[in-house]
Design an enzyme around this catalytic site. Structure first.
Site, PDB file in Angstrom:
ATOM      1  N   CYS A  62      10.683  59.004 -82.798  1.00 10.83           N
ATOM      2  CA  CYS A  62      10.330  60.372 -83.206  1.00 10.83           C
ATOM      3  C   CYS A  62      10.953  61.429 -82.303  1.00 10.83           C
ATOM      4  O   CYS A  62      11.539  62.409 -82.780  1.00 10.83           O
ATOM      5  CB  CYS A  62       8.814  60.514 -83.287  1.00 10.83           C
ATOM      6  SG  CYS A  62       7.934  60.299 -81.716  1.00 10.83           S
ATOM      7  N   HIS A  85       3.490  61.549 -80.908  1.00  9.24           N
ATOM      8  CA  HIS A  85       4.417  61.718 -82.037  1.00  9.24           C
ATOM      9  C   HIS A  85       4.859  63.173 -82.111  1.00  9.24           C
ATOM     10  O   HIS A  85       4.150  64.092 -81.677  1.00  9.24           O
ATOM     11  CB  HIS A  85       3.729  61.304 -83.342  1.00  9.24           C
ATOM     12  CG  HIS A  85       4.658  61.202 -84.517  1.00  9.24           C
ATOM     13  ND1 HIS A  85       5.743  60.355 -84.536  1.00  9.24           N
ATOM     14  CD2 HIS A  85       4.662  61.851 -85.724  1.00  9.24           C
ATOM     15  CE1 HIS A  85       6.370  60.470 -85.696  1.00  9.24           C
ATOM     16  NE2 HIS A  85       5.742  61.377 -86.428  1.00  9.24           N
ATOM     17  N   HIS A 141      10.429  63.974 -89.742  1.00 11.13           N
ATOM     18  CA  HIS A 141      10.144  63.182 -88.543  1.00 11.13           C
ATOM     19  C   HIS A 141      10.621  61.755 -88.744  1.00 11.13           C
ATOM     20  O   HIS A 141      10.893  61.306 -89.871  1.00 11.13           O
ATOM     21  CB  HIS A 141       8.646  63.215 -88.219  1.00 11.13           C
ATOM     22  CG  HIS A 141       7.758  62.703 -89.319  1.00 11.13           C
ATOM     23  ND1 HIS A 141       6.658  61.902 -89.093  1.00 11.13           N
ATOM     24  CD2 HIS A 141       7.791  62.878 -90.676  1.00 11.13           C
ATOM     25  CE1 HIS A 141       6.058  61.623 -90.233  1.00 11.13           C
ATOM     26  NE2 HIS A 141       6.721  62.207 -91.212  1.00 11.13           N
TER      27      HIS A 141
END
Length: 394
Positions: free
Chosen positions: A273, A333, A345
């Site tokens: 990520c 994240h 993402h």
């Protein structure tokens, strides 16, 4: 027999007591060392201060290693104020065993940088071709390096080319090209019948000369190759026209759609990520920190209450576990806002999700663990490197 058992039990109790006493002995100047570490090296991913103290008669021996001479001086200064005699046995990095070869350049399209000096170790991050790195030490054909974003990791000797100071200076000041296509190859000749290596977006090579439809380029190890005009451009031209905008960030992010998720990846061969957001920003002229838990400490806070109307394209959304009375916040994240209630993402692959409950791509899981949004585009921050102002590649 009973007396013998009593003696044995007593001896066992004595030894156990001694062991407990040994375990609870105060490590010499542990608090002072911890205080220096907190000040100079709070994040072990980007700073090394692995120092301990050993008491020997009337002296204190400092052992370990560090790449922070100022931190070591501060520790010795503190101990001096306590009237402590210090024997300094700390190994300062870069190691003298490197014989001055303390600079290197990534020599392959994507070098896998690991947490320990072995191929089975965790993939910590990646370095792309042409990235200059600091070399701190060597162990069994592996080199401990620091990337421009200060990340510390290990690379095998096939991933870098070590350079003497003058060669490194020549490399930095020489003309270069940057590869701009998501994925491709460099060739032996204009006929493109033989490949020299693969290439990924962001690879940087030395410019040698122009050919009919190709750049003639040199790798850090001296290999000569040809790269198509329509897949690259001069680095100086690329950086001069660099004016990252929210729209350009979104456009770049969309070219990476479908790239597979790879823990530790920061390239178009695979990315996690934060590797995804890092790559998007790099291709727009900015070097940002490696991990989501580092990126969250940069830029300017925009939201933490799900007021998504306040967001602009390119803002970074962070997700994880909120702090409680007994636990710290944990950022796990990150994604990038692209407008229309959507963010892009790397999750299984690079993909677009929505915060709108009525959307087909609604991401309830991440919405429930949303922490905050930060804006880093054109923000001033010591941990954000603007390539138009900082000569990382030139």
């Amino acid at each position: 027999m009973k007396r013998l058992n009593t003696i044995v039990l007593g001896l066992f109790t004595f030894l156990l007591f001694e062991a407990c006493v040994e375990q609870t002995k105060q490590i010499p100047f542990e608090d002072e060392i911890a205080a220096i570490q907190t000040k100079f090296a709070p994040d072990k991913r980007v700073a090394l201060f692995d120092v301990s103290a050993l008491q020997q008669k009337g002296d204190i021996i400092l052992k370990g290693e560090s790449n922070l001479p100022d931190a070591l001086d501060a520790l010795k200064g503190k101990l001096a104020t306590l009237n402590v005699r210090v024997i300094d046995s700390v190994q300062l990095l870069p190691s003298e065993a490197l014989d001055g070869k303390t600079q290197a350049v990534i020599n392959i399209s994507v070098a896998n940088l690991r947490s320990n000096p072995k191929h089975s170790a965790e993939l910590a991050t990646q370095g792309t071709l042409g990235t200059p790195v600091k070399v701190l030490k060597e162990a069994g054909g592996w080199y401990y390096i620091q990337t421009p974003d200060k990340y510390l990791s290990w690379v095998d000797d096939g991933g870098i080319t070590l350079m003497e100071p003058q060669r490194f200076e020549d490399w930095k000041t020489g003309d270069k090209i940057i590869y701009t296509k998501t994925y491709g190859h460099a060739y032996v000749d204009a006929g493109e019948n033989e490949v020299v290596s693969d290439l990924v977006a962001g690879n940087v090579l030395e410019f040698v000369k122009l050919a009919a439809n190709h750049f003639v380029v040199a790798y850090p190890d001296g290999r000569i190759a040809m790269v198509r005009f329509d897949e690259a451009e001069s680095y100086s031209g690329w950086i001069q026209k660099m004016d990252p905008t929210p729209e350009n960030l979104v456009a770049t992010s969309k070219t990476l759609t479908g790239v597979p998720y790879l823990w530790g990846g920061t390239s178009t061969k695979g990315m996690d990520c934060s590797g995804f957001t890092k790559t998007v920003y790099f291709l727009n002229g900015m070097v940002i920190p490696r991990d989501a838990s580092q990126q969250v400490h940069t830029g300017r806070q925009i939201d933490e209450n799900r007021n998504f109307d306040h967001l602009k394209k390119g803002d970074l959304l962070f997700f994880g576990r909120k702090a409680t009375d007994s636990t710290k916040e944990k950022v796990v994240h990150v994604g990038m806002w692209i407008g229309n209630d959507e963010f892009i993402h790397a999750s299984n692959m690079v993909r677009v999700s929505s915060v709108d409950p009525n959307a087909l791509n609604f991401d309830e899981y991440n919405l429930n663990r949303y922490l905050r949004t930060k804006r880093i585009l054109k923000e001033k921050d010591n941990d954000l490197i603007d390539l138009t102002k900082t000569p990382v590649f030139r």
